[in-house]
Design a protein around this motif. Structure first.
Motif, short mmCIF file in Angstrom:
data_model
loop_
_atom_site.label_atom_id
_atom_site.label_comp_id
_atom_site.label_asym_id
_atom_site.label_seq_id
_atom_site.Cartn_x
_atom_site.Cartn_y
_atom_site.Cartn_z
N ARG A 95 0.78 -1.09 0.10
CA ARG A 95 -0.02 -0.10 0.05
C ARG A 95 0.77 1.26 0.08
NH1 ARG A 95 -2.95 -4.07 0.20
NH2 ARG A 95 -5.44 -4.10 0.93
N PRO A 96 0.42 2.34 -0.59
CA PRO A 96 1.03 3.79 -0.43
C PRO A 96 1.66 4.11 0.96
CG PRO A 96 -1.01 3.82 -1.81
CD PRO A 96 -1.08 2.44 -1.23
N GLU A 97 0.77 3.77 2.05
CA GLU A 97 1.16 4.42 3.14
C GLU A 97 2.36 3.53 3.74
OE1 GLU A 97 -2.77 1.68 3.79
OE2 GLU A 97 -1.93 3.32 2.33
N THR A 98 2.41 2.30 3.17
CA THR A 98 3.85 1.57 3.67
C THR A 98 4.95 1.98 2.86
OG1 THR A 98 2.38 -0.39 3.68
CG2 THR A 98 4.46 -0.71 3.87
N GLU A 99 4.88 2.70 1.38
CA GLU A 99 6.01 3.31 0.90
C GLU A 99 6.24 4.56 2.03
OE1 GLU A 99 5.87 3.29 -3.76
OE2 GLU A 99 3.94 3.84 -3.05
N GLU A 100 5.28 5.12 2.54
CA GLU A 100 5.59 6.30 3.31
C GLU A 100 6.37 5.99 4.47
OE1 GLU A 100 2.50 9.41 3.89
OE2 GLU A 100 1.19 8.02 2.74
N LEU A 101 6.00 4.81 5.13
CA LEU A 101 6.80 4.20 6.26
C LEU A 101 8.30 3.95 5.73
CD1 LEU A 101 7.14 3.17 9.22
CD2 LEU A 101 6.31 0.90 7.99
N VAL A 102 8.70 3.46 4.68
CA VAL A 102 9.84 3.23 4.30
C VAL A 102 10.55 4.58 3.86
CG1 VAL A 102 11.08 2.27 2.18
CG2 VAL A 102 9.18 1.22 3.22
N ALA A 103 9.83 5.54 3.31
CA ALA A 103 10.44 6.51 3.12
C ALA A 103 10.84 7.20 4.57
CB ALA A 103 9.50 7.58 2.32
N TRP A 104 10.44 7.20 5.29
CA TRP A 104 10.52 7.72 6.77
C TRP A 104 11.70 7.03 7.16
CZ3 TRP A 104 7.15 7.28 11.76
CH2 TRP A 104 7.57 8.02 12.78
N MET A 105 11.86 5.95 7.01
CA MET A 105 12.94 5.11 7.66
C MET A 105 14.44 5.40 6.81
SD MET A 105 11.49 1.37 8.23
CE MET A 105 12.91 0.68 9.04
N VAL A 106 14.03 5.50 5.41
CA VAL A 106 15.24 6.11 4.69
C VAL A 106 15.73 7.23 4.91
CG1 VAL A 106 15.97 6.44 2.41
CG2 VAL A 106 14.46 4.46 2.83
N GLU A 107 14.77 8.30 5.16
CA GLU A 107 15.21 9.69 5.62
C GLU A 107 15.94 9.55 6.73
OE1 GLU A 107 12.91 14.03 6.65
OE2 GLU A 107 11.89 12.19 6.13
N ASP A 108 15.46 8.89 7.87
CA ASP A 108 16.14 8.64 9.10
C ASP A 108 17.62 8.07 9.19
OD1 ASP A 108 14.11 10.26 10.32
OD2 ASP A 108 13.23 8.36 11.34
N LEU A 109 17.58 7.06 8.32
CA LEU A 109 18.74 6.28 8.30
C LEU A 109 19.93 6.49 7.25
CD1 LEU A 109 16.43 2.97 8.94
CD2 LEU A 109 17.87 4.35 10.79
N ASN A 110 19.50 7.16 6.21
CA ASN A 110 20.53 7.17 5.31
C ASN A 110 21.83 7.74 5.40
OD1 ASN A 110 20.10 9.76 4.88
ND2 ASN A 110 18.92 9.90 3.03
N ASN A 111 22.22 8.38 6.55
CA ASN A 111 23.42 9.02 6.87
C ASN A 111 24.15 8.02 7.64
OD1 ASN A 111 22.97 11.45 5.28
ND2 ASN A 111 22.03 12.17 7.02
N LYS A 112 23.95 6.83 8.10
CA LYS A 112 24.69 6.01 8.69
C LYS A 112 25.84 5.61 7.96
CE LYS A 112 21.47 4.21 11.92
NZ LYS A 112 22.21 4.42 13.20
N LYS A 113 27.10 5.89 8.78
CA LYS A 113 28.35 5.51 8.18
C LYS A 113 28.95 4.19 8.31
CE LYS A 113 29.36 9.89 7.13
NZ LYS A 113 27.93 10.56 7.31
N GLU A 114 28.42 3.55 9.32
CA GLU A 114 28.72 1.94 9.74
C GLU A 114 27.74 0.90 9.19
OE1 GLU A 114 29.88 2.27 13.76
OE2 GLU A 114 31.47 3.44 13.28
N ILE A 115 27.95 -0.20 9.35
CA ILE A 115 27.17 -1.22 9.18
C ILE A 115 26.28 -1.42 10.05
CG2 ILE A 115 26.79 -3.67 8.64
CD1 ILE A 115 28.12 -2.67 6.40
#
Length: 282
Positions: A95-115
């Motif tokens: 569903r589209p709302e699940t895409e929004e959940l993924v987008a929220w996570m990517v926004e929060d987590l995409n700057n992590k430098k380590e595994i």
């Protein structure tokens, strides 16, 4: 039969059951899947001939649509967060709302430098875990589901989307403790109460897996309680739990997370301003 004639037949057969905009969407979905013809080509070449086998396949699709089978199951795939995912009646249609959940996570987590490690609980088609694997190269992702059929679909989707996700069959309600720790846990568990069935479309009720959708009216947060308890023990320091939630139970879900011990809790609305996501950290 020409494309124009096929379209007229398609609309005539379905106009008593669906609005015109939805029929048009179905038709272009099928022309792309069945004929590999774009909307532009359809507009530019309406007199293009369609061979008999393709016409027969459209007629079969019409019968399925008359019986309210989801178009995604008919064509066998759907788009989600920029990827294409196989779907069938063993998995929910993303569903589209699940895409929004993924987008929220990517926004929060995409700057992590380590595994870092992510666990997706109740992965279904794998749409969340696979989309995160594509977007977050530093993430090591595992995913679990109770359904062997769903996991097979998820594995195919991971292969088709060229990412590595570890999949395991596991009943979360029977799980006493997660085997390892994680920096992030995410879940879109069953949350639709029986009393909400009357608000749902027939295609969902008839075809999508009940196991992945419904919970009892008496204990609607059963999965959230179990997942939150497991996450509270398995998350690393400053770890985060992300959940898709029932819009009617947002406050109850927040209170549950507080009772379990989560300190920082944020509810996020979807594009329709409905509370559909929650983030909790230690």
């Amino acid at each position: 039969m020409t494309l124009q004639e096929l379209k007229l037949h398609f609309f005539t057969e379905l106009n008593e059951q669906y609005p015109a905009t939805e029929i048009e969407s179905f038709f272009f979905w099928l022309t792309q899947s069945e004929l590999n013809i774009s909307r532009l080509e359809m507009a530019l070449n309406p007199q293009k001939k369609v061979d008999i086998q393709h016409v027969e396949n459209f007629k079969k699709a019409i019968l399925k649509l008359k019986n309210f089978e989801p178009i995604q199951y008919i064509v066998g795939d759907t788009e989600f967060y920029g990827g294409v995912f196989q779907v069938n009646p063993s998995v929910l249609i993303p569903r589209p709302e699940t895409e929004e959940l993924v987008a929220w996570m990517v926004e929060d987590l995409n700057n992590k430098k380590e595994i870092f490690r992510i666990l997706d609980i109740g992965t279904g088609s794998g749409c969340i875990s696979i989309s995160l694997a594509k977007a977050l190269p530093k993430a090591k992702i595992s995913a679990i589901d109770i359904s062997a059929e769903a996991l097979q679909t998820a594995k195919e989707n991971a292969k088709n989307n060229e990412v590595n996700v570890e999949f395991f069959q596991q009943d979360i309600l029977e799980t006493e403790k997660l085997d390892t720790t994680f920096e992030v846990i995410v879940s879109n568990p069953p949350y639709v109460r029986e009393l909400e069935k009357k608000m749902m479309q027939e295609n969902v009720l008839k075809y999508e897996p009940e196991l992945a959708l419904f919970v009892s009216d008496e204990n609607p947060l059963i999965f959230y309680k179990k997942i939150a308890e497991l996450a509270f023990e398995a998350l690393e320091e400053k770890g985060v739990l992300y959940l898709e939630i029932n819009e009617y139970l947002a406050q109850e879900t927040q209170e549950l997370l507080k009772e379990i011990g989560f300190l920082y809790i944020e509810i996020k609305n979807d594009i329709f301003e409905k509370p559909r996501m929650i983030k909790a950290s230690l």
